[in-house]
Design an enzyme around this catalytic site. Structure first.
Site, PDB file in Angstrom:
ATOM      1  N   LYS A  79       0.873  -1.181   0.000  1.00  0.00           N
ATOM      2  CA  LYS A  79       0.000   0.000   0.000  1.00  0.00           C
ATOM      3  C   LYS A  79       0.906   1.226   0.000  1.00  0.00           C
ATOM      4  CE  LYS A  79      -3.838   1.906   2.810  1.00  0.00           C
ATOM      5  NZ  LYS A  79      -4.640   1.693   4.037  1.00  0.00           N
ATOM      6  N   SER A 154      -9.562   1.726   3.216  1.00  0.00           N
ATOM      7  CA  SER A 154      -8.722   2.516   2.336  1.00  0.00           C
ATOM      8  C   SER A 154      -7.689   1.689   1.557  1.00  0.00           C
ATOM      9  CB  SER A 154      -7.990   3.573   3.157  1.00  0.00           C
ATOM     10  OG  SER A 154      -7.116   2.950   4.074  1.00  0.00           O
ATOM     11  N   SER A 178      -9.588  -0.647   7.368  1.00  0.00           N
ATOM     12  CA  SER A 178      -9.037  -0.445   6.026  1.00  0.00           C
ATOM     13  C   SER A 178      -8.376  -1.663   5.393  1.00  0.00           C
ATOM     14  CB  SER A 178      -8.029   0.709   6.042  1.00  0.00           C
ATOM     15  OG  SER A 178      -8.717   1.927   6.110  1.00  0.00           O
TER      16      SER A 178
END
Ligand code: ZN
Lengths: 488, 482
Positions: A79, A154, A178
């Site tokens: 990420k 997210s 997330s």
């Protein structure tokens, strides 16, 4: 055989038996990326040359007859909020678009040490704030199961990349769900470890007391393997727990007989999609069949988790994000004139609306005259929520709920209404407040979209979560179903 | 005008701690250095970094608390103080808010022979900010400003006093005592010229006899006792004028303009920052074990008061004891010399006279003096046993500073050994007496002073090497026989 569909441990077996080489794997994954990325848009940046170079070193090792570690030569991605030395790390924000860290996050070093091969950095909601990845400043990542739907957030890019077979596994971060909510939306395994189990050093902070890095994998075995690589004490992170890490693969036991599972009724309240509810009930029945003892319970402070979270997380974020001011790195608004204008313009132009909303919320909550009523009150409620869990865990080994009340929603469906968006994290947020571990595993489909089973465990008892997840996985086929992307 | 008011003052002192590394990272705290070279991702506040507390900082804070008679908290934590300024890379300062490491305490001062106890409110730990370099005079009038982050993250202690100070003299005495204490316990270098100790002065006035506090101003960032004195005098005068004219002092933060000798308004109470303090989530709260505190207490060195007391017992005057204990280095020098030369009063005279004079002239600190305590003791022993005269001694110490050679060596090399040989002196005395008949006549006429002149002549003849006591004795004997 399509290499990219395999799990990390399956790929590792192929490398060990010399049926495949590391360069071959990297090429296969990039071929897959070339095929689907246009639709999925999971990545912010690719590190193709670097990956091939690293892979050829692994192949040299294989040629010398050396043994590989379990994640060595396995293609993966991070990420884009984990710092990678020399590779841009943007948090999917305009304000960090130009930022190239001079150092790597501890997890990045750990996986480099393990020999995993980074293919690139993955899209996310800006600064990890959001539940759909629609808040990225760069691109809309699509759900591989339905390109008109969000992948969740997210860590949307991270889950989509795993779900679309663009990588074997990915690392995400979870502040209020997330990792788990997008894992549920895209049908992958996502674990949020106990707070302090995985080092946060090099993870660009959203809310320091809630953030935690965790694995996104294609099955539970891979989840255990990645945890073996990234868990453990880090002297660079003062909040990292000084605990010895176990071998997580020892928990991959196909047996839940006698295990006590609590079902907190507050997690099945209004707003839950009836089909999701049905799928979860079926999963519960399955676990009962497998010998688990299931009982309903109550967690009375659950309803306060969302407001508590939306005071603590923004408060910490308002301070954590204060450093992005255009002074020494990142975006600086051109021709700002004096220093105050430079601060204001750089931040006004550099941050997106959701980030600004949370900075304002947090600034307000910490302001003198409001601190006691908001922030301090929230800290007290956080303790009560923790106590709910402590009490529940006196009776149960794990707690079970849906990961999200609905399956993946459509683009734009909730982005106009922040509150509706926030509610998609209603089942995952209490876990971050309590600091405990929780996992989301595929457990069925609602309207053709994946549904996630959310299992919550005691602090540092990832072992039990892995055991229940593994047992469920071994006795079901949901994790083997792939989105139709590649065969369209 | 001033006589109508009573002064109420309190001080916040920021002292840089003398740790080798910064408070939250491994960078050196060394002063100077090429700009932005004593930095790393952590002290630069780059995205993703986390602080790791330097244990030495906590130990120094405990040590300071013990020296200031404070209570050392069992549970303490760090907080974030949020404000925007370009020398602050994270735009928050990691500091301590409601649970500081030390609470309470006091310092004893003496002004005009009157002793007084000044209360300490608290002592807390925090990180220093960087340094701005402007192309113009200030940040708002410059085209460009640069930031040097070398000082960013250097550990600081903030020591807050109670509003117990009632005069400029008391304030300066308090600050001197505080800095002296920090120096003694070796937690800070106390290099004022490098800004390693800074003072914020809070002052208010109230009508004499009133027990209500007046409205105060705070003047920030003074870095010498002299500035504190001048600034306070100005500020008291200014406030007295405002109040005497029936006006009201505005509660505000002010800044001291050293060049113009005035204070200027920086920001009013309304414009004061809301620092939005909250607990630092990247550090875990500290539980300070009592055994640790006790270990620090056991190793606490002798403090200025007790050292001064000890010198007074040796027979030194209050003034001499004060000067010698003003810095730890000087006090240690004195003690070390006293170990080898047993007359404290004579030693004090030499230390405060020639020794300090020469150091000052050369601009070097006691620690790096070319004359070591043993060297001075050696010299004084030579004077005491009559090998050289005191006067020769004064030139020898000068030579010691210049060449770094030992006293005995210089005396030997230059043939400075005092002439204590009666035979050798008799001849010279005869010669002097014969060539100064007038002085002899004066002496015989009862003018005692004349003998002084004759002694001087003998000393001159012997280039100062004669033993003056012996010359005196021999001269008297000679004159009495004439
Ligand atoms: Zn540093």
């Amino acid at each position: 055989m399509d290499l990219t569909q395999l799990t990390a441990h399956e790929l590792s077996d192929l490398l060990a038996s010399r049926e495949a080489g590391a360069v071959e794997l990297v090429k296969a994954f990039f071929a897959r990326i070339d095929q689907v990325e246009e639709d999925v848009k999971a990545f912010n940046i690719f590190t193709r040359d670097r990956a091939l170079e690293q892979a050829s070193k692994v192949d040299d090792k294989l040629a010398r007859g050396e043994e590989l570690g379990p994640l060595e030569g396995i293609p993966m991605a991070f990420k884009d909020n984990m710092c990678t030395k020399g590779v841009p790390t943007t948090c999917s924000s305009k304000i960090l678009k130009s930022f190239v860290p001079p150092y790597s996050a501890t997890v990045v070093e750990q996986l480099a040490q393990a020999g995993s091969i980074m293919l690139g950095k993955l899209n996310m909601d800006e600064f990890a704030m959001g539940s759909s990845t629609e808040n990225s400043a760069f691109a809309k990542t699509c759900n591989p199961w339905d390109l008109e739907r969000v992948p969740g957030g997210s860590s949307g890019g991270a889950v989509a990349s795993v779900s679309a077979d663009e990588v074997a596994f990915a690392l995400g971060s979870d502040t209020g769900g997330s990792i788990r909510q997008p894992a549920a939306f895209c049908g992958v395994v996502g674990l949020k470890p106990t707070y302090g189990y995985v080092s946060r050093f090099g993870l660009i902070a959203f809310a320091s007391s809630l953030d935690q890095i965790g694995p996104l994998t294609k099955d539970v075995t891979d989840c255990a393997l990645v945890m073996n690589a990234i868990a453990g004490h880090d002297p660079k992170d003062s909040t990292s727990a000084p605990v010895d890490k176990p071998d997580f693969t020892k928990s991959l036991i196909n047996d839940v007989k006698g295990l006590r599972i609590g079902i907190p009724r507050e997690y099945f309240g209004a707003g839950i999609d009836p089909e999701v509810d049905k799928v979860i009930r079926q999963a519960i029945t399955k676990l009962e069949e497998l010998g688990a003892v299931v009982e309903e319970c109550s967690m009375p402070h659950t309803e306060y988790a969302m407001p508590t979270y939306y005071l603590i997380a923004p408060a910490e974020c308002s301070s954590n994000l204060a450093r992005y001011d255009g002074v020494s790195y990142g975006y600086r608004a051109p021709e700002s004139g004096d220093i105050v204008s430079m601060f204001k313009k750089s931040r006004a132009e550099g941050f997106g609306p959701e980030v600004k909303r949370r900075i304002m919320l947090g600034t307000y909550a910490l302001s003198s005259g409001y601190y006691d009523a908001y922030y301090l009150k929230a800290l007290k409620v956080r303790t009560l929520i923790k106590q709910d869990f402590d009490q529940a865990f006196e009776k149960f080994d794990i707690l079970l709920s849906p990961t999200a009340p609905t399956p993946a929603f459509k683009f734009g469906e909730k982005s106009a209404n922040p509150l509706a968006m926030y509610l998609s994290d209603i089942c995952t947020v209490p876990v971050n407040l309590a600091g405990i571990p929780a996992i989301s595993i595929p457990c069925g489909f609602a309207g053709g979209l994946p549904v996630g089973l959310h299992l919550m465990g005691k602090a540092f008892d990832e072992g039990t979560l892995l055991r229940v997840s593994y047992t469920f996985e071994q006795n079901t086929e949901f994790h083997k179903v792939k989105p139709s992307l590649g065969v369209k | 005008m001033l006589e109508d008011f009573e002064i109420v003052a309190g001080v916040e002192v920021h002292a840089e701690l003398a740790t080798k590394t910064k408070i939250f990272c491994g960078c050196t705290t060394e002063f100077g250095g090429e700009q932005n070279t004593h930095v790393c991702p952590v002290c630069l506040g780059l995205p993703g970094v986390l602080p790791v507390l330097n244990r030495q900082v906590v130990e120094y804070a405990i040590k300071t608390g013990l020296a200031l008679n404070s209570e050392i908290a069992e549970f303490s934590k760090f907080d974030r103080k949020n404000y925007y300024y370009p020398d602050l890379p994270k735009n928050f300062q990691t500091s301590q808010y409601d649970l500081p490491i030390c609470l309470g305490g006091h310092v004893e001062i003496e002004v005009d022979g009157v002793k007084k106890r000044i209360g300490i409110t608290r002592v807390h730990m925090e990180e220093d900010a960087g340094k701005l370099v402007h192309s113009g005079a200030t940040i708002s009038t410059s085209d460009v400003s640069f930031v040097d982050y070398n000082r960013t993250g250097v550990p600081l202690l903030e020591i807050v006093s109670e509003p117990d100070l009632r005069s400029v003299d008391e304030t300066v005495a308090y600050l001197e005592k505080l800095v002296q204490t920090l120096d003694y316990i070796e937690v800070s270098d106390c290099r004022m010229e490098q800004g390693s100790v800074r003072f914020d002065i809070n002052v208010s006035l109230r009508p004499k006899g009133s027990d209500k506090l007046g409205i105060r101003t705070e003047t920030k960032n003074l870095n010498s006792f002299g500035s504190v004195r001048r600034c306070m005098e100005y500020e008291i005068e200014r406030q007295a004028e405002v109040l005497s004219e029936g006006g009201q002092v505005i509660q505000e933060t002010r800044t001291w303009d050293e060049g113009r000798g005035i204070t200027l308004s920086l920001r009013s109470k309304e414009e004061a920052h809301d620092y939005r303090y909250f607990p630092e989530p990247d550090l875990v709260p500290m539980v300070i074990e009592r055994e640790w505190v006790e270990r620090v207490r056991e190793r606490l060195p002798e403090l200025p008061d007790s050292r001064r007391e000890r010198l007074l017992e040796l027979g030194l005057s209050a003034y001499d004891a004060g000067v010698i204990t003003s810095s730890k280095a000087l006090a240690e020098f004195f003690d070390a010399a006293l170990d080898k030369f047993k007359d404290p009063k004579t030693l004090a005279n030499w230390v405060m006279g020639d020794f300090l004079g020469l150091l000052k002239a050369k601009g070097i600190p006691v620690q790096s003096s070319p004359v070591k305590p043993e060297g001075l003791a050696e010299l004084l022993n030579l004077v005491e046993n009559g090998t050289i005269s005191g006067k020769i001694g004064k030139s020898v110490i000068g030579e010691m500073f210049e060449s770094g050679k030992g006293a005995a060596e210089i005396v030997k090399e230059k043939g400075l050994v005092q002439i204590s040989d009666t035979g050798a002196l008799s001849g010279i005395i005869d010669k002097v007496v014969n060539s100064n008949p007038q002085s002899v006549t004066d002496f015989k006429a009862g003018k005692e002073r004349a003998i002084g002149f004759l002694v001087g002549q003998v000393m001159k003849e012997t280039k100062g090497q004669a033993n003056p006591g012996l010359v005196n004795k021999l001269l008297k004997e000679k004159l009495e026989t004439m």
